[in-house]
Design a protein around this motif. Structure first.
Motif, PDB file in Angstrom:
ATOM      1  N   ARG A   1      29.782  59.477  44.516  1.00 43.03           N
ATOM      2  CA  ARG A   1      31.088  60.272  44.667  1.00 43.03           C
ATOM      3  C   ARG A   1      30.906  61.060  43.412  1.00 43.03           C
ATOM      4  NH1 ARG A   1      35.996  55.795  46.024  1.00 43.03           N
ATOM      5  NH2 ARG A   1      34.725  55.187  47.974  1.00 43.03           N
TER       6      ARG A   1
ATOM      7  N   GLU B   1      33.408  44.875  57.347  1.00 41.15           N
ATOM      8  CA  GLU B   1      34.162  45.308  58.325  1.00 41.15           C
ATOM      9  C   GLU B   1      34.176  44.503  59.742  1.00 41.15           C
ATOM     10  OE1 GLU B   1      35.495  48.109  57.218  1.00 41.15           O
ATOM     11  OE2 GLU B   1      33.850  48.946  55.817  1.00 41.15           O
TER      12      GLU B   1
ATOM     13  N   GLY C   1      33.739  46.843  44.329  1.00 43.58           N
ATOM     14  CA  GLY C   1      32.526  47.496  43.525  1.00 43.58           C
ATOM     15  C   GLY C   1      31.768  46.554  42.837  1.00 43.58           C
TER      16      GLY C   1
ATOM     17  N   GLY D   1      38.723  45.817  56.914  1.00 44.93           N
ATOM     18  CA  GLY D   1      37.693  45.449  55.921  1.00 44.93           C
ATOM     19  C   GLY D   1      38.050  45.869  54.465  1.00 44.93           C
TER      20      GLY D   1
ATOM     21  N   ALA E   1      40.459  48.192  39.845  1.00 38.17           N
ATOM     22  CA  ALA E   1      40.232  47.501  41.243  1.00 38.17           C
ATOM     23  C   ALA E   1      39.026  46.956  41.358  1.00 38.17           C
ATOM     24  CB  ALA E   1      40.449  48.644  42.003  1.00 38.17           C
ATOM     25  N   LEU E   2      38.896  45.704  41.603  1.00 41.88           N
ATOM     26  CA  LEU E   2      37.622  45.310  41.893  1.00 41.88           C
ATOM     27  C   LEU E   2      37.438  45.389  43.064  1.00 41.88           C
ATOM     28  CD1 LEU E   2      37.388  41.733  39.850  1.00 41.88           C
ATOM     29  CD2 LEU E   2      36.695  44.210  39.255  1.00 41.88           C
TER      30      LEU E   2
ATOM     31  N   TYR F   1      42.198  57.174  56.036  1.00 39.87           N
ATOM     32  CA  TYR F   1      42.245  56.208  57.661  1.00 39.87           C
ATOM     33  C   TYR F   1      43.203  55.080  57.739  1.00 39.87           C
ATOM     34  CZ  TYR F   1      38.103  54.184  55.186  1.00 39.87           C
ATOM     35  OH  TYR F   1      37.324  53.623  54.389  1.00 39.87           O
ATOM     36  N   TYR F   2      43.824  54.507  56.634  1.00 40.28           N
ATOM     37  CA  TYR F   2      44.170  53.164  56.687  1.00 40.28           C
ATOM     38  C   TYR F   2      45.636  53.262  57.450  1.00 40.28           C
ATOM     39  CZ  TYR F   2      40.934  51.671  53.171  1.00 40.28           C
ATOM     40  OH  TYR F   2      39.763  51.367  52.390  1.00 40.28           O
TER      41      TYR F   2
ATOM     42  N   THR G   1      32.855  52.503  55.460  1.00 40.93           N
ATOM     43  CA  THR G   1      33.619  52.303  56.497  1.00 40.93           C
ATOM     44  C   THR G   1      33.614  53.352  57.702  1.00 40.93           C
ATOM     45  OG1 THR G   1      35.254  51.448  55.334  1.00 40.93           O
ATOM     46  CG2 THR G   1      36.050  51.733  57.277  1.00 40.93           C
TER      47      THR G   1
ATOM     48  N   ARG H   1      46.235  53.350  49.521  1.00 40.65           N
ATOM     49  CA  ARG H   1      44.735  53.546  49.256  1.00 40.65           C
ATOM     50  C   ARG H   1      44.426  55.025  49.177  1.00 40.65           C
ATOM     51  NH1 ARG H   1      41.731  51.114  47.906  1.00 40.65           N
ATOM     52  NH2 ARG H   1      40.195  50.932  49.416  1.00 40.65           N
TER      53      ARG H   1
ATOM     54  N   GLU I   1      31.632  56.655  51.141  1.00 42.08           N
ATOM     55  CA  GLU I   1      32.385  55.111  51.258  1.00 42.08           C
ATOM     56  C   GLU I   1      31.698  54.706  52.665  1.00 42.08           C
ATOM     57  OE1 GLU I   1      35.070  54.220  53.764  1.00 42.08           O
ATOM     58  OE2 GLU I   1      34.396  55.618  55.058  1.00 42.08           O
TER      59      GLU I   1
ATOM     60  N   TYR J   1      31.642  55.438  38.511  1.00 43.34           N
ATOM     61  CA  TYR J   1      30.332  56.224  38.458  1.00 43.34           C
ATOM     62  C   TYR J   1      29.991  57.066  39.493  1.00 43.34           C
ATOM     63  CZ  TYR J   1      29.926  52.070  35.452  1.00 43.34           C
ATOM     64  OH  TYR J   1      30.398  51.130  34.415  1.00 43.34           O
TER      65      TYR J   1
HETATM   66  P1  HAM Z   1      37.695  52.344  47.844  1.00 45.67           P
HETATM   67  O1  HAM Z   1      38.850  51.755  47.066  1.00 45.67           O
HETATM   68  O2  HAM Z   1      37.399  53.784  47.571  1.00 45.67           O
HETATM   69  O3  HAM Z   1      37.412  51.900  49.381  1.00 45.67           O
HETATM   70  O4  HAM Z   1      36.252  51.567  47.320  1.00 45.67           O
HETATM   71  C1  HAM Z   1      36.241  50.186  47.000  1.00 45.67           C
HETATM   72  C2  HAM Z   1      35.942  49.462  45.689  1.00 45.67           C
HETATM   73  O5  HAM Z   1      34.575  50.315  45.424  1.00 45.67           O
HETATM   74  C3  HAM Z   1      36.719  50.055  44.524  1.00 45.67           C
HETATM   75  O6  HAM Z   1      37.873  49.104  44.471  1.00 45.67           O
HETATM   76  C4  HAM Z   1      35.943  49.885  43.463  1.00 45.67           C
HETATM   77  O7  HAM Z   1      35.688  48.485  43.059  1.00 45.67           O
HETATM   78  C5  HAM Z   1      34.565  50.471  43.854  1.00 45.67           C
HETATM   79  N1  HAM Z   1      34.677  51.905  43.547  1.00 45.67           N
HETATM   80  C6  HAM Z   1      35.070  52.907  44.065  1.00 45.67           C
HETATM   81  N2  HAM Z   1      34.535  54.061  43.501  1.00 45.67           N
HETATM   82  C7  HAM Z   1      33.847  53.608  42.644  1.00 45.67           C
HETATM   83  C8  HAM Z   1      33.203  54.629  41.325  1.00 45.67           C
HETATM   84  N3  HAM Z   1      33.226  55.809  41.482  1.00 45.67           N
HETATM   85  N4  HAM Z   1      32.564  53.928  40.683  1.00 45.67           N
HETATM   86  C9  HAM Z   1      32.396  52.432  40.535  1.00 45.67           C
HETATM   87  N5  HAM Z   1      33.288  51.736  41.409  1.00 45.67           N
HETATM   88  C10 HAM Z   1      33.749  52.409  42.441  1.00 45.67           C
HETATM   89  C11 HAM Z   1      36.342  52.083  50.096  1.00 45.67           C
HETATM   90  O8  HAM Z   1      35.403  52.904  49.731  1.00 45.67           O
HETATM   91  C12 HAM Z   1      36.592  51.825  51.708  1.00 45.67           C
HETATM   92  N6  HAM Z   1      35.614  52.085  52.576  1.00 45.67           N
HETATM   93  C13 HAM Z   1      36.829  50.160  51.605  1.00 45.67           C
HETATM   94  C14 HAM Z   1      36.854  49.739  52.704  1.00 45.67           C
HETATM   95  C15 HAM Z   1      36.210  49.012  53.771  1.00 45.67           C
HETATM   96  N7  HAM Z   1      38.314  49.757  53.497  1.00 45.67           N
HETATM   97  C16 HAM Z   1      38.230  49.289  54.723  1.00 45.67           C
HETATM   98  N8  HAM Z   1      36.634  48.787  54.715  1.00 45.67           N
END
Ligand code: HAM
Length: 418
Positions: free
Chosen positions: A113, A131, A307, A303, A280-281, A262-263, A85, A258, A83, A122
């Motif tokens: 992941r 951010e 995806g 932030g 979740a987009l 860290y949120y 952040t 979430r 991720e 994926y």
């Molecule tokens: P997250 O919800 O884990 O947040 O991922 C953000 C977006 O990435 C998800 O809503 C989804 O659209 C996409 N996503 C996550 N995992 C996958 C996967 N395995 N395959 C395809 N798409 C995926 C974060 O990662 C935080 N860092 C977001 C954030 C930024 N929060 C604050 N700043």
């Protein structure tokens, strides 16, 4: 399949129209966020494992089972970014604390992941993320959400749902979690095994369970929004007022939690339910305690990550999307062998004149070249056979009307542009 190697499970190859669509949505995202002062940040693809292990949370799926971790040849524990952040915050603390605040950045990078692969999920996925670090002003939270709406509208997605919540902070969340845990204990025998485990590791995540029994229990659970401290409640009210002023519609969902630890305070997700289980987009929120977890001074931040694959899937399923790469303007069919070096050199002049052109390489047959032009949707074909070459000319064929005219090679670039 006869081919020996295939893309690793859970990874995608991008090419053709999909690659064009992918790029168009990223172009739009950059434009929208740069209009609000966001600039690009690029951080390493791998970080010290601790950067993620310490911040995503021991109880998170990411840390428990999804990280691509390894030790390098000198024995350093490293992890491919799951991720964005934590790495951006690490970079901020290292280089950006003296810049004008808040520091607003965007990134478009792959995340890794080891997740159970399914539609929309994926093992390598890309996120467009932003951010804003160094301000706790609720206007920043709402600005990001408002810009996201503009981005989604711009690329042509419609009918998304925006879920919004506040999950409190270090002052109010501990007391709420105690309440929640007692409630979970009262209903322990109605919960699935995983939720009983979550009760110990990260009780908030029980809101995310898809099991029918757990959902029924959670529907009656105490709600964080009823237990926010005064400051968090005021912050949340402000975020909503800013969204209302922008006319951004949202649903307050006290069960929106979430997947990363860290949120604090604001949390949100944009969803398109027709996408299926992985709806979740994008997801985002505030992380006012993250800097300290990484050893920095208290520094608020907010932030989201969106995806890219899920957005492209959504656009394809909606049959919508921004205009992608425009097709070629001209295809060259060089049938006279002697003409090849000169005419291929001329193609560069045509490109320099602002046209897109390509050749029917290796082919000596006009029919094949015309078929190719058809398949590629090219507007005109330039033909140089022995006859044309002898006269220092080319035939230019209009692919819509079939009309053909002769043009001197000398003036070809100019003529085509006209
Ligand atoms: P997250 O919800 O884990 O947040 O991922 C953000 C977006 O990435 C998800 O809503 C989804 O659209 C996409 N996503 C996550 N995992 C996958 C996967 N395995 N395959 C395809 N798409 C995926 C974060 O990662 C935080 N860092 C977001 C954030 C930024 N929060 C604050 N700043």
């Amino acid at each position: 399949m006869s081919q020996e190697f295939q893309a690793p499970r859970g990874t995608l190859d991008w090419f053709g129209a999909r690659a064009g669509l992918r790029r168009a949505v990223l172009d739009a995202a950059r434009e929208v966020f740069e209009s609000a002062g966001y600039g690009q940040v690029v951080t390493p693809t791998f970080e010290d494992t601790g950067v993620f292990a310490r911040t995503s949370g021991e109880g998170s799926d990411v840390v428990r089972k999804e990280m691509y971790s390894f030790t390098d040849r000198s024995g350093r524990p490293l992890t491919l970014r799951p991720e964005g952040t934590a790495g951006v915050m690490r970079a901020y603390l290292e280089h950006m604390t003296r810049l004008p605040q808040p520091v607003k950045v965007w990134y478009e990078v792959p995340m890794f992941r080891y997740a159970a692969v399914q539609k929309g999920r994926y093992r390598e996925h890309y996120q467009f993320g932003v951010e804003a670090i160094g301000s706790d002003d609720p206007a920043v939270d709402a600005e990001q959400i408002g810009l996201q709406r503009r981005w989604y509208e711009r690329v042509g997605v419609r009918g998304l749902q925006l879920l919004l919540n506040s999950i409190g902070d270090g002052r109010c969340r501990p007391a709420y979690l105690q309440l929640l845990v007692s409630y979970l204990d009262e209903h322990a025998d109605e919960l699935c095994d995983e939720c009983r485990e979550r009760r110990d590791l990260n009780p908030l995540r029980t809101f995310d369970c898809k099991e029918k029994g757990c959902r029924a229990v959670m529907a009656g659970a105490p709600k964080i929004t009823d237990h926010l401290c005064e400051e968090c409640a005021a912050h949340f009210a402000d975020v909503r007022a800013h969204l209302d002023a922008r006319g951004v519609a949202y649903t307050v969902d006290p069960g929106l939690v979430r997947g990363l630890d860290y949120y604090t305070r604001t949390a949100w997700e944009w969803q398109w339910n027709e996408l299926g289980a992985q709806s979740a987009l994008s997801g985002g929120g505030r992380y006012d305690g993250l800097a300290e977890q990484l050893g920095g001074r208290p520094t608020p931040g907010v932030g989201f990550g969106a995806g890219v694959e899920r957005l492209v899937l959504t656009l394809e399923e909606m049959g919508a999307g921004p205009a992608t790469q425009r097709p070629l303007d001209v295809l060259f069919a060089v049938l006279a062998d002697d003409a090849r070096p000169r005419v291929h050199a001329l193609m560069d002049d045509v490109r320099a004149a602002g046209l897109r052109c390509d050749a029917a390489y290796g082919g000596r047959r006009l029919k094949r070249a015309l078929e190719l032009a058809d398949r590629r949707g090219v507007a005109a074909v330039v033909i140089v056979g022995d006859d044309e070459w002898g006269a220092g000319e080319a035939s230019v064929r209009d692919m819509t009307t079939g009309d053909q005219r002769r043009v001197a090679l000398e003036t070809l670039a100019e003529e085509l542009r006209r």
